[in-house]
Write a protein that holds these residues in place. Structure first.
Motif, PDB file in Angstrom:
ATOM      1  N   ALA A  98       5.051   9.440  -0.762  1.00  0.00           N
ATOM      2  CA  ALA A  98       3.795  10.199  -0.786  1.00  0.00           C
ATOM      3  C   ALA A  98       4.063  11.706  -0.830  1.00  0.00           C
ATOM      4  N   GLN A  99       5.088  12.157  -0.141  1.00  0.00           N
ATOM      5  CA  GLN A  99       5.434  13.580  -0.167  1.00  0.00           C
ATOM      6  C   GLN A  99       5.873  14.010  -1.562  1.00  0.00           C
ATOM      7  N   HIS A 100       6.491  13.088  -2.290  1.00  0.00           N
ATOM      8  CA  HIS A 100       6.966  13.422  -3.641  1.00  0.00           C
ATOM      9  C   HIS A 100       5.811  13.519  -4.633  1.00  0.00           C
ATOM     10  N   PHE A 101       4.676  12.873  -4.319  1.00  0.00           N
ATOM     11  CA  PHE A 101       3.528  12.873  -5.223  1.00  0.00           C
ATOM     12  C   PHE A 101       2.318  13.522  -4.541  1.00  0.00           C
ATOM     13  N   PRO A 102       2.341  14.835  -4.358  1.00  0.00           N
ATOM     14  CA  PRO A 102       1.212  15.498  -3.687  1.00  0.00           C
ATOM     15  C   PRO A 102      -0.086  15.291  -4.466  1.00  0.00           C
ATOM     16  N   GLY A 103      -1.138  14.952  -3.734  1.00  0.00           N
ATOM     17  CA  GLY A 103      -2.433  14.701  -4.363  1.00  0.00           C
ATOM     18  C   GLY A 103      -2.679  13.244  -4.666  1.00  0.00           C
ATOM     19  N   ALA A 104      -1.620  12.450  -4.753  1.00  0.00           N
ATOM     20  CA  ALA A 104      -1.782  11.019  -5.014  1.00  0.00           C
ATOM     21  C   ALA A 104      -2.204  10.303  -3.735  1.00  0.00           C
ATOM     22  N   ARG A 105      -2.849   9.153  -3.917  1.00  0.00           N
ATOM     23  CA  ARG A 105      -3.256   8.299  -2.796  1.00  0.00           C
ATOM     24  C   ARG A 105      -2.334   7.086  -2.806  1.00  0.00           C
ATOM     25  N   VAL A 106      -1.609   6.888  -1.719  1.00  0.00           N
ATOM     26  CA  VAL A 106      -0.468   5.959  -1.734  1.00  0.00           C
ATOM     27  C   VAL A 106      -0.639   4.836  -0.721  1.00  0.00           C
ATOM     28  N   VAL A 107      -0.232   3.652  -1.139  1.00  0.00           N
ATOM     29  CA  VAL A 107      -0.231   2.466  -0.284  1.00  0.00           C
ATOM     30  C   VAL A 107       1.106   1.750  -0.459  1.00  0.00           C
ATOM     31  N   LYS A 108       1.605   1.177   0.626  1.00  0.00           N
ATOM     32  CA  LYS A 108       2.774   0.305   0.569  1.00  0.00           C
ATOM     33  C   LYS A 108       2.284  -1.134   0.500  1.00  0.00           C
ATOM     34  N   ALA A 109       2.733  -1.895  -0.502  1.00  0.00           N
ATOM     35  CA  ALA A 109       2.300  -3.285  -0.657  1.00  0.00           C
ATOM     36  C   ALA A 109       3.201  -3.997  -1.658  1.00  0.00           C
ATOM     37  N   PHE A 110       3.165  -5.326  -1.642  1.00  0.00           N
ATOM     38  CA  PHE A 110       3.890  -6.177  -2.591  1.00  0.00           C
ATOM     39  C   PHE A 110       5.405  -5.981  -2.527  1.00  0.00           C
ATOM     40  N   ASN A 111       5.929  -5.590  -1.378  1.00  0.00           N
ATOM     41  CA  ASN A 111       7.367  -5.358  -1.271  1.00  0.00           C
ATOM     42  C   ASN A 111       8.097  -6.401  -0.438  1.00  0.00           C
ATOM     43  N   THR A 112       7.376  -7.335   0.185  1.00  0.00           N
ATOM     44  CA  THR A 112       8.032  -8.207   1.164  1.00  0.00           C
ATOM     45  C   THR A 112       8.415  -9.588   0.632  1.00  0.00           C
ATOM     46  N   LEU A 113       7.649 -10.150  -0.288  1.00  0.00           N
ATOM     47  CA  LEU A 113       7.920 -11.514  -0.726  1.00  0.00           C
ATOM     48  C   LEU A 113       9.067 -11.561  -1.743  1.00  0.00           C
ATOM     49  N   PRO A 114       9.839 -12.636  -1.737  1.00  0.00           N
ATOM     50  CA  PRO A 114      10.907 -12.774  -2.738  1.00  0.00           C
ATOM     51  C   PRO A 114      10.325 -12.908  -4.131  1.00  0.00           C
ATOM     52  N   VAL A 115      10.669 -11.987  -5.012  1.00  0.00           N
ATOM     53  CA  VAL A 115      10.063 -11.949  -6.345  1.00  0.00           C
ATOM     54  C   VAL A 115      10.378 -13.212  -7.138  1.00  0.00           C
ATOM     55  N   ALA A 116      11.570 -13.746  -6.967  1.00  0.00           N
ATOM     56  CA  ALA A 116      11.964 -14.921  -7.737  1.00  0.00           C
ATOM     57  C   ALA A 116      11.051 -16.107  -7.472  1.00  0.00           C
ATOM     58  N   ASN A 117      10.410 -16.134  -6.308  1.00  0.00           N
ATOM     59  CA  ASN A 117       9.551 -17.259  -5.933  1.00  0.00           C
ATOM     60  C   ASN A 117       8.089 -16.860  -5.814  1.00  0.00           C
TER      61      ASN A 117
END
Length: 207
Positions: A113-132
């Protein structure tokens, strides 16, 4: 919804296919150029297209699906008013030593978020194993409400609504963890990484 992907690797391709199946369209971009993207978008079909960074950043929602350290090579200007989902994970052996993140003083997505000032940021879709991921989505979609797989998300309130809509469309149950600072609770060095459980099981993991 029109979704831009920064990165076109396995994560972006799997998520793109799932989103297209539930009625969305995607624009993919990567650092290797449009020629390398052509076979990927052809495989995904008519609701996918290749674009440059600016085109991807102009979509209704932008998903970061590239190595964490590569985020900081991106020009932040095109993202000044973007709604961003950070689907990346920080791994010290690949991304370098960041003591504040490793000691949970700062969430990795707070740095995004600090790298993209003005953007609205959410953390999501990072936990599940992509292969499955596709199998898990199908399993969750057909499950009773109490048995649906819950996915954590954290950050900007408005973008969380967009991310939650996507999760529900795929068959998952959104679990609001809180602010961007709270997203450190489901980073890659926590017991939620690669965890697939229902709402109650996820809540227990967070305590």
């Amino acid at each position: 919804m029109k979704i831009g992907f920064i990165g076109a690797g396995h994560v972006a391709q799997v998520l793109s296919e799932l989103f297209i199946k539930v009625g969305h369209s995607v624009v993919l971009t990567n650092r290797h150029g449009l020629t390398r993207l052509r076979p990927i978008v052809e495989k995904l079909g008519p609701h996918a297209m290749a674009g440059n960074l600016e085109q991807a950043a102009q979509q209704e929602l932008v998903i970061l699906a590239l190595p964490f350290k590569a985020i900081f090579d991106l020009d932040p200007q095109p993202f000044a008013d973007s709604a961003i989902i950070d689907a990346t994970n920080y791994f010290p052996h690949r991304d370098g030593e960041l003591s504040a993140v490793q000691t949970h003083q700062t969430a990795s997505t707070e740095l995004v978020a600090q790298h993209f000032p003005g953007a609205r940021v959410v953390k999501a879709f990072n936990t599940l194993p992509v292969a499955n991921l596709a199998n898990l989505a199908q399993q969750s979609r057909s499950a009773a409400a109490a048995k649906k797989i819950a996915l954590p998300l954290a950050g900007d309130a408005g973008v969380k609504l967009q991310a939650a809509d996507l999760m529900q469309a795929l068959g998952f149950l959104p679990y609001d963890v809180g602010s961007l600072a709270d997203s450190q609770k489901f980073q890659a060095d926590t017991n939620l990484f690669l965890f697939a459980g229902n709402h109650a099981e996820l809540a227990q993991k967070l305590t």
